[in-house]
Structures are given as structure tokens and as C-alpha cells.
Design a protein around this motif. Structure first.
Motif, short mmCIF file in Angstrom:
data_model
loop_
_atom_site.label_atom_id
_atom_site.label_comp_id
_atom_site.label_asym_id
_atom_site.label_seq_id
_atom_site.Cartn_x
_atom_site.Cartn_y
_atom_site.Cartn_z
N SER A 5 -4.07 4.32 7.77
CA SER A 5 -4.86 3.40 8.22
C SER A 5 -6.55 3.90 8.72
O SER A 5 -7.82 3.02 8.82
N PRO A 7 -9.85 5.52 7.75
CA PRO A 7 -10.94 4.65 6.82
C PRO A 7 -11.57 5.98 5.86
O PRO A 7 -11.10 7.15 5.95
N LYS A 179 -4.86 -1.59 12.26
CA LYS A 179 -5.32 -1.85 11.10
C LYS A 179 -6.49 -2.48 10.91
O LYS A 179 -7.28 -2.04 10.40
N ARG A 183 -10.50 -1.09 9.95
CA ARG A 183 -11.14 -1.32 8.80
C ARG A 183 -12.47 -1.30 9.15
O ARG A 183 -13.56 -1.01 8.09
N GLU A 184 -12.48 -2.12 10.20
CA GLU A 184 -14.31 -1.99 10.01
C GLU A 184 -14.46 -0.83 10.45
O GLU A 184 -14.53 -0.05 11.54
N SER A 185 -15.93 -0.83 10.30
CA SER A 185 -17.03 -0.29 10.12
C SER A 185 -18.51 -0.94 11.00
O SER A 185 -18.92 -1.72 10.53
#
Length: 187
Positions: A5, A7, A179, A183-185
Motif C-alpha cells: 500500500s 506509494p 489503502k 495513495r493520496e499524496s
């Protein structure tokens, strides 16, 4: 499953080439509303020798979900934050203390409010500079109960044994949200 999960990031190395790496510094915290919602959790006492993988397999039918148990219980160091088995505990106490049965501290009963609550009492004049004490003079604590190094460490292990388990019915939702948040950045 857990590290899948995280990045993937690109970074420049010292020789000028671009490298790809997993961003292990990425962290996600459990929302405070989730943490305080008692209906989402069960309590569990970890038995001697049980690992997060064993418990995840027992409750979630998937040992790969051990990280959920660790995240929910703020276990960041499996070797210091997780309860030890009897053999590990015995070795730990004997290595940490020159006298495992020496006095670690004293306790008195709280006189107001919750009288079941114990208060740790330390007297700097009685404490030596050794690892957590080894106090020998008991004259200053005639009404207090002496707690040995072993008893103190046993109580710490008992505290670590009491964990919270996320209700199996919400684990899939929890994993999906984890997850998504990973993924959020913002970089």
C-alpha cells in the motif's frame, strides 16, 4: 500486503540518476472518531507466545492482516511493544536487572476518588542511579507496598497483553480506507 500500500516515489541519487523506491516514511493515523468508537473494537488478552500473525489468523482468517492489529494498538516496535513469552521475559528481566527481586518502587493506595488506583512513590534519596532503582532502604515507606523489579516488569507485560481488536465485520473497510489514504499524496 501492508507494504504493497505504500506509494512508490522517484528520487535523485548522489550520482545524478533517478531511482525508484517505496516511501516507507508515509504514515496514516487512525481517525480519532474510529479510535473512540467502542462498538468497533473488542478487547483481547494476548496469550503467551501469540504473535500478531497468529491473532490475525484467528480473528480475521488472514495472518497477513497482522499489521491491522499492530496499527490499532500503536505497536511500532514488535520487540518492545508486544508482550514477551515466558522464556523471553525471564531472559529480559535477568539481563536488565542485577537483582530481579530487588525493589523497583513503592506503591500507596489512592485515598480519594478511585481507591483501587495505586500511586507509584519514589524517593530520590532512596533510589540509586542503577537501572530503574534497586532500592534497599525501606524505612521511608512503612505504609507503602514494595514492588520488585520482576513485579514491575510483569505489570508492564500485563498492560501490553490487553489489546484492542477491530471488529472482523469492519476490517475490509478499514483496509480499503488505509489503502486509499496511502495513495493520496501531498508531495
Amino acid at each position: 500486503m501492508y507494504f504493497d500500500s505504500f506509494p512508490i516515489i522517484q528520487y535523485g541519487s548522489t550520482d545524478g540518476t533517478i531511482k525508484t523506491a517505496t516511501n516507507l516514511l508515509r504514515r496514516v493515523a487512525i481517525r480519532s472518531k474510529v479510535k473512540t468508537n467502542a462498538s468497533l473494537f473488542d478487547t483481547y488478552d494476548v496469550k503467551s507466545g501469540e504473535t500478531p500473525e497468529i491473532i490475525a489468523d484467528k480473528f480475521y482468517d488472514d495472518p497477513q492482516l497482522h499489521w491491522v492489529i499492530m496499527l490499532v494498538n500503536n505497536v511500532t516496535d514488535r520487540y518492545h511493544d508486544w508482550p514477551m513469552n515466558e522464556q523471553q521475559f525471564s531472559t529480559f528481566v535477568n539481563e536488565k536487572y542485577s537483582n530481579p527481586d530487588g525493589i523497583h518502587h513503592y506503591e500507596i493506595t489512592q485515598e480519594s476518588g478511585d481507591t483501587k488506583q495505586k500511586i507509584e512513590v519514589y524517593d530520590p534519596d532512596l533510589l540509586s542511579s542503577t537501572s530503574a532503582g534497586d532500592v534497599s532502604d525501606t524505612s521511608a515507606y512503612t505504609s507503602a507496598t514494595a514492588i520488585t523489579n520482576r513485579e514491575y516488569e510483569e505489570s508492564e507485560q500485563d498492560r501490553k497483553r490487553k489489546i484492542r481488536l477491530l471488529d472482523p465485520e469492519v476490517v475490509d473497510t478499514f483496509v480499503d480506507e488505509f489503502k486509499l489514504l496511502m495513495r493520496e499524496s501531498f508531495i
